[in-house]
Design a protein around this motif. Structure first.
Motif, short mmCIF file in Angstrom:
data_model
loop_
_atom_site.label_atom_id
_atom_site.label_comp_id
_atom_site.label_asym_id
_atom_site.label_seq_id
_atom_site.Cartn_x
_atom_site.Cartn_y
_atom_site.Cartn_z
N TYR A 1 56.03 33.74 72.57
CA TYR A 1 54.61 33.42 72.60
C TYR A 1 54.18 32.97 73.99
O TYR A 1 53.01 33.11 74.36
CB TYR A 1 54.28 32.43 71.50
N ILE B 1 55.33 34.47 76.63
CA ILE B 1 55.07 35.78 77.25
C ILE B 1 53.70 36.29 76.83
O ILE B 1 52.89 36.69 77.66
CB ILE B 1 56.16 36.80 76.85
N ALA B 2 53.44 36.24 75.52
CA ALA B 2 52.17 36.78 75.01
C ALA B 2 50.97 36.05 75.63
O ALA B 2 49.93 36.66 75.87
CB ALA B 2 52.13 36.67 73.48
N ALA B 3 51.12 34.75 75.88
CA ALA B 3 50.00 33.97 76.42
C ALA B 3 50.03 33.91 77.94
O ALA B 3 49.16 33.27 78.54
CB ALA B 3 50.03 32.55 75.83
N GLY B 4 51.03 34.55 78.56
CA GLY B 4 51.11 34.56 80.01
C GLY B 4 51.45 33.21 80.61
O GLY B 4 51.04 32.88 81.71
N ARG C 1 46.20 41.14 79.09
CA ARG C 1 46.62 40.76 77.75
C ARG C 1 47.50 41.83 77.08
O ARG C 1 48.49 41.50 76.44
CB ARG C 1 45.39 40.48 76.90
N ARG D 1 51.10 42.03 78.39
CA ARG D 1 51.79 40.82 77.92
C ARG D 1 52.17 40.96 76.45
O ARG D 1 53.25 40.55 76.03
CB ARG D 1 50.89 39.60 78.11
N ALA D 2 51.24 41.54 75.67
CA ALA D 2 51.51 41.72 74.25
C ALA D 2 52.69 42.67 74.05
O ALA D 2 53.55 42.44 73.19
CB ALA D 2 50.27 42.26 73.53
N ALA E 1 55.15 43.17 76.20
CA ALA E 1 56.35 42.43 76.61
C ALA E 1 56.79 41.47 75.50
O ALA E 1 57.98 41.32 75.22
CB ALA E 1 56.08 41.67 77.90
N ALA E 2 55.82 40.82 74.83
CA ALA E 2 56.15 39.89 73.75
C ALA E 2 56.78 40.64 72.57
O ALA E 2 57.74 40.17 71.96
CB ALA E 2 54.90 39.15 73.30
N PRO F 1 51.75 32.40 64.46
CA PRO F 1 51.86 32.16 65.91
C PRO F 1 51.48 33.38 66.75
O PRO F 1 50.96 33.22 67.86
CB PRO F 1 53.34 31.79 66.10
N ALA G 1 48.53 33.19 69.57
CA ALA G 1 48.78 33.47 70.99
C ALA G 1 47.91 34.62 71.48
O ALA G 1 47.53 34.67 72.64
CB ALA G 1 50.25 33.78 71.22
N ASN G 2 47.61 35.55 70.60
CA ASN G 2 46.77 36.70 70.96
C ASN G 2 45.88 37.06 69.78
O ASN G 2 46.29 37.78 68.88
CB ASN G 2 47.66 37.90 71.35
#
Lengths: 300, 278
Positions: free
Chosen positions: A102, A104-107, B3, B6-7, B9-10, B105, B109-110
């Motif tokens: 998370y 990573i997802a939120a930078g 965004r 990043r998504a 990568a997550a 979560p 986060a997104n």
């Protein structure tokens, strides 16, 4: 230091089928204080919080942080931290990896993961799979997730559930610290006694509607305070009270005097030369008003 | 970083931080090694005369079927049999979010849910391609070794072989995204697994077989996902056993698979993904 935003619920309503889970709820939560969001199980607390966080779509009304809906926040995890239930983990993943995803997802930088794990006391267990965690450890990991973006607003759903006495003490201090730093802290619970020592403000809901809103002390006003007094010679004590014009009833633990000031009762007994063994204000005025507000103790 | 990257990568981090992906990859490798190695040896042996057909019971002493172009058939096992693995990976990765309540979560986060689903699709496309490489390591790696041992030319210098490799990797990648689509369409993990196994191992083979008997149903049968996948790869034992069955062109097969993935994913977005997370 992150600053807290005002949480604002405006006429928020959620209907599941024909059931009104949350009914036209409006209130604000201010920064710099801990606000307890209270109500019996099934009162609609979790649904309200999930609407606030954009996880559940409201049937009508809005919930915002400083005027912005959660899903429109440019940096959600750095604005609002939320811990909702103790089980949002893949059991095969380690705590570090769970939080890392998370971040990573939120930078967010990877160091935040280590920071928050240390902050909640899980640094030594960071590389264990979450499946082996106790409920208390899961609660702490949930809090670590809420803290990962160092947010100005904290929204915690029943964070005290499942914690041991040490954990409860720790989280009370944690909530106070967060509010003292100027953050907005909203904590839900179905037990007033659980959060009584940490909250400044209370918002009480029952059956999806607002039942009470005010400071913690505001709960105390409706009940007439009484003093419990007892001694080896109850008859002499009764006579002394009657002579002083104090009405009372005889309870299991002593005489229940209709008088708010223990000092006055003590003086009456002293003047009459009556020995006393017990003298204190009757407790649980808060819990009683809470139960009266939420419609009796049917949840307990 | 924006965004969406990043998504993605997550989602990659999610996939690689549990054991599921490499367990499935390992089973895929073992299974295809067994099949490609075993059948490579059998047909290679028959073709080269190392195995005397009259000594075996198979074919009633008639001898093995004359297989020209054996290597592509052996290589295609990676997809024609192995395709169930990327589907399973995609379905497990998606339904696991519902099962373990990690959607909470994730969406905190997104909050852009469509973006998260898109990121998962991209991730499983790549993971499916990796599974394609793993499957090829078994079917082509082991298969070519075994066939050469029996004196059959493994056609490794043939450009057609390498075109098949590319198409096979694309097919496996598409199957990974179909798994995501299935996962959002049927968010119950148990139900999803049952559907994957029942459909790929039993229902579809039966339908494909049954559809061959009339011309009208044969026209429909070639649009079944497994048939489309075989068409994309360009070779499979299934089409070998039904020489009359019409097939699509490889690019048509690819488009049909892509359509399955898109329809399932968009359908699933409305069925489960954009719903309330409680």
């Amino acid at each position: 230091m992150p600053t807290g935003a005002v949480i604002e619920f405006t006429n928020i309503t959620k209907t599941f089928g024909h059931v009104n889970a949350v009914n036209d709820l409006s209130f604000t939560v201010e920064p710099g204080r801990v606000t307890g969001f209270l109500g019996p199980n099934g009162a609609g607390k979790t649904t309200t919080l999930r609407m606030l966080l954009g996880l559940v779509a409201p049937t009508s009304g809005t919930a915002t942080f400083g005027g912005i809906r959660y899903r429109d926040l440019p940096q959600p995890l750095s604005t609002v931290g939320a811990a909702l239930e103790a089980a949002s983990f893949h059991p095969g993943r380690t705590a570090r990896n769970h939080l890392g995803i998370y971040a990573i997802a939120a930078g967010l930088p990877a160091e935040r993961v280590t920071d928050v794990l240390r902050k909640v006391g899980l640094a030594d267990y960071a590389d264990r799979r979450v499946g082996g965690y106790s409920l208390g450890m899961r609660q702490r990991l949930g809090l670590a997730y809420a803290m990962i973006g160092d947010p100005g607003v904290l929204v915690l759903d029943e964070p005290i559930n499942g914690l041991d006495p040490k954990g409860i003490k720790w989280i009370r201090g944690f909530l106070r610290d967060m509010a003292a730093e100027g953050r907005t802290v909203l904590v839900s619970s179905h037990l007033l006694s659980e959060v009584q020592q940490s909250v400044d403000e209370v918002v009480i809901i029952a059956k999806g509607s607002l039942a009470h809103r005010g400071t913690l002390a505001s709960l105390d006003t409706d009940t007439a305070p009484q003093v419990i007094v007892d001694g080896p010679d109850r008859d002499a004590l009764s006579d002394a009270l009657t002579a002083a014009g104090v009405t009372f009833s005889i309870g299991r633990t002593g005489l229940l005097a209709a008088e708010p000031d223990p000092a006055r009762i003590g003086h009456i007994a002293f003047s009459a030369g009556v020995e006393i063994s017990v003298l204190h204000r009757q407790k649980s005025g808060l819990e009683d008003s809470f139960l009266a507000l939420v419609g009796g103790g049917d949840s307990l | 970083m924006n965004r969406f990257p990043r998504a993605v990568a997550a989602e990659f981090a999610k996939l690689t931080t549990t054991r599921m992906w490499w367990i499935l990859a390992l089973v895929l490798f073992g299974y295809i090694t067994l099949l490609a190695g075993g059948l490579g040896a059998l047909f290679g042996g028959l073709q080269s005369g190392a195995i005397d057909p009259s000594s075996g019971g198979a074919g009633g002493g008639q001898g093995g079927p004359p297989i020209d172009n054996l290597p592509p058939l052996i290589y295609s096992f990676a997809a024609s049999v192995g395709y169930v693995f990327p589907v399973l990976l995609g379905a497990l990765a998606t339904t696991g979010e519902f099962r373990h309540q990690t959607l909470t979560p994730t969406f905190l986060a997104n909050p852009k849910r469509g973006g998260v689903l898109g990121a998962k699709t991209v991730t499983l496309f790549v993971a499916g391609a990796v599974f394609g490489v793993v499957g090829l390591a078994a079917s082509l790696g082991i298969g070519a070794l075994v066939m050469s041992a029996f004196g059959v030319d493994p056609l490794l210098g043939d450009s057609e072989t390498w075109a098949l490799v590319g198409r096979l990797i694309l097919a496996m990648a598409l199957w990974g995204t179909i798994g995501v689509g299935l996962g959002v369409l049927v968010p119950s993990q148990v139900a999803s697994i049952v559907i994957v196994l029942a459909f790929t191992q039993f229902v579809e083979p039966l339908l494909r077989f049954a559809s061959m008997f009339t011309e009208a149903t044969a026209g429909m049968g070639k649009f079944l996902p497994g048939a489309a996948s075989d068409a994309l790869v360009g070779a499979s034992f299934f089409t070998l056993t039904s020489p009359t069955g019409s097939t699509l062109d490889w690019w048509q097969g690819g488009l049909v698979l892509l359509a399955y993935a898109i329809v399932a994913t968009i359908g699933g977005y409305f069925v489960s993904w954009k719903r309330d997370v409680t």
